[in-house]
Design a protein around this motif. Sequence first.
Motif, PDB file in Angstrom:
ATOM      1  N   PRO A  86       0.830  -1.220   0.000  1.00 34.69           N
ATOM      2  CA  PRO A  86       0.000   0.000   0.000  1.00 34.69           C
ATOM      3  C   PRO A  86       0.859   1.263   0.000  1.00 34.69           C
ATOM      4  N   PHE A  87       0.281   2.342  -0.499  1.00 35.37           N
ATOM      5  CA  PHE A  87       0.954   3.639  -0.574  1.00 35.37           C
ATOM      6  C   PHE A  87       0.050   4.686   0.085  1.00 35.37           C
ATOM      7  N   ARG A  88       0.608   5.362   1.120  1.00 34.86           N
ATOM      8  CA  ARG A  88      -0.176   6.346   1.880  1.00 34.86           C
ATOM      9  C   ARG A  88       0.400   7.739   1.665  1.00 34.86           C
ATOM     10  N   PHE A  89      -0.441   8.645   1.209  1.00 37.97           N
ATOM     11  CA  PHE A  89      -0.060  10.032   0.993  1.00 37.97           C
ATOM     12  C   PHE A  89      -1.078  10.946   1.660  1.00 37.97           C
ATOM     13  N   PRO A  90      -0.725  12.191   1.941  1.00 33.22           N
ATOM     14  CA  PRO A  90      -1.721  13.124   2.464  1.00 33.22           C
ATOM     15  C   PRO A  90      -2.817  13.371   1.431  1.00 33.22           C
ATOM     16  N   GLY A  91      -3.992  12.799   1.674  1.00 35.90           N
ATOM     17  CA  GLY A  91      -5.107  12.981   0.756  1.00 35.90           C
ATOM     18  C   GLY A  91      -5.409  11.800  -0.133  1.00 35.90           C
ATOM     19  N   ALA A  92      -4.582  10.746  -0.117  1.00 34.63           N
ATOM     20  CA  ALA A  92      -4.823   9.603  -1.008  1.00 34.63           C
ATOM     21  C   ALA A  92      -4.116   8.357  -0.487  1.00 34.63           C
ATOM     22  N   ASP A  93      -4.845   7.243  -0.470  1.00 33.20           N
ATOM     23  CA  ASP A  93      -4.278   5.927  -0.188  1.00 33.20           C
ATOM     24  C   ASP A  93      -4.483   5.062  -1.430  1.00 33.20           C
ATOM     25  N   LEU A  94      -3.389   4.427  -1.920  1.00 28.00           N
ATOM     26  CA  LEU A  94      -3.450   3.675  -3.169  1.00 28.00           C
ATOM     27  C   LEU A  94      -2.887   2.281  -2.982  1.00 28.00           C
TER      28      LEU A  94
END
Length: 405
Positions: A175-183
């Motif tokens: 998983p990839f976690r960013f401010p405003g989006a998880d992908l």
Amino acid sequence: MLAELLRDLFAIEPRNVAINHDQYSLNSLNGFFATDDGEFFFKFHQEEGEEAMSGEYYRADILARAGLPVDQPIHMSVLPGEQILVYRRRRDPRFSDVLRALDLVDDPAMRARAVAAETALSQTVFEVYRQSLGPIAPEQASAEPINRLFYERLIDPATGTYPGGRLGSFYIGKPFRFPGADLTWEQFAGARFVINGIAYRDTVGELFDRAHARLLPALLADAGGVVAHGDAHNANVWYTDGAERAVLSFFDPAFAGAHVPTLLAEVKTTFHNILAHPLWLYDPDEAETRYEATAQFRDGTLSVETNWTLSPVRRDLLAVKADRAWRPLLQLLKDRGLLPADWRDVVRLALFLCPTLVMNLRAGAGRHNPTSSLIAFANAVRAGSEPIDTSDDLCGLFDRITPGP
């Protein structure tokens, strides 16, 4: 354990062994110890699967014979799993520490000394490139240890399976976690990046695939080879501040070679000494406090907004790298009939692999947080991909270094 290893390898009696806390040592340990003969600095290096890889580590003699300023170790082991160098201890700072201080607080006078030192070193390095450049066979290109920093991190070192190695363990299925989006990996690998309003041609997945195809070591022989350090990031460079000027010198040439594929020779120094700073790659917690980055994922597009930018000293160093290293080197290749038509793509793909495979850039997987992770991947894409129907700062760099007629 280190004291025992040093004793067994070199028949010495180390005491007061201390390991440094070092944000730049991503694949190694370093520190100090003493014996009856004085004080020493050690650096211990290990790559995953190195027992299955070809070539040797630590060929400082190649650099010294070519006329490059390099510290020679007094003890050395190149055994797989026991790659260690021992030097007489120096009190000089590493260039990385000098530049980090300038990133945090700019000092124009100190910056000028640092940039002058880099200029002098770049001129010396280019002269070695000029004298050593020549055609190489695919077998020679494939045997160079520098490939461990690029192609061999994309594949399983034992079987050659792609995707494998660091690419597989860091990112595939994660998983990839960013401010405003998880992908998911599939969403992230296929996302089109728009960074501060600029759309980029390639997805992350496409960049990895193209790097696997084009950075195959045998194919890199097309631009000839040179004597090079290959991994001269500034944590491997001493900064000696003399009365009249500062002087730089290399150490830890773990990936040095006499036939380093020419287009790879300056890639690590360009990314890790300039584009990786200030802070976002090596100091993600500090970067999170100083910079902002937000993401929005919609219809397969990952839109990124960030206020991260190069510091004054890194901009100055980028100009030196362009004018004193890349442009004359590429002109030399063109003049000698060794410049591939797709040189720009080769360099971009290698730049892209520098941050993505040197450490795990996913938030929570290691050092990185969601903000620094987003800045990291945005900078990796900006380095690796051309913008669509516009230009950016990296395009300006490539235009600046493009050789003339």
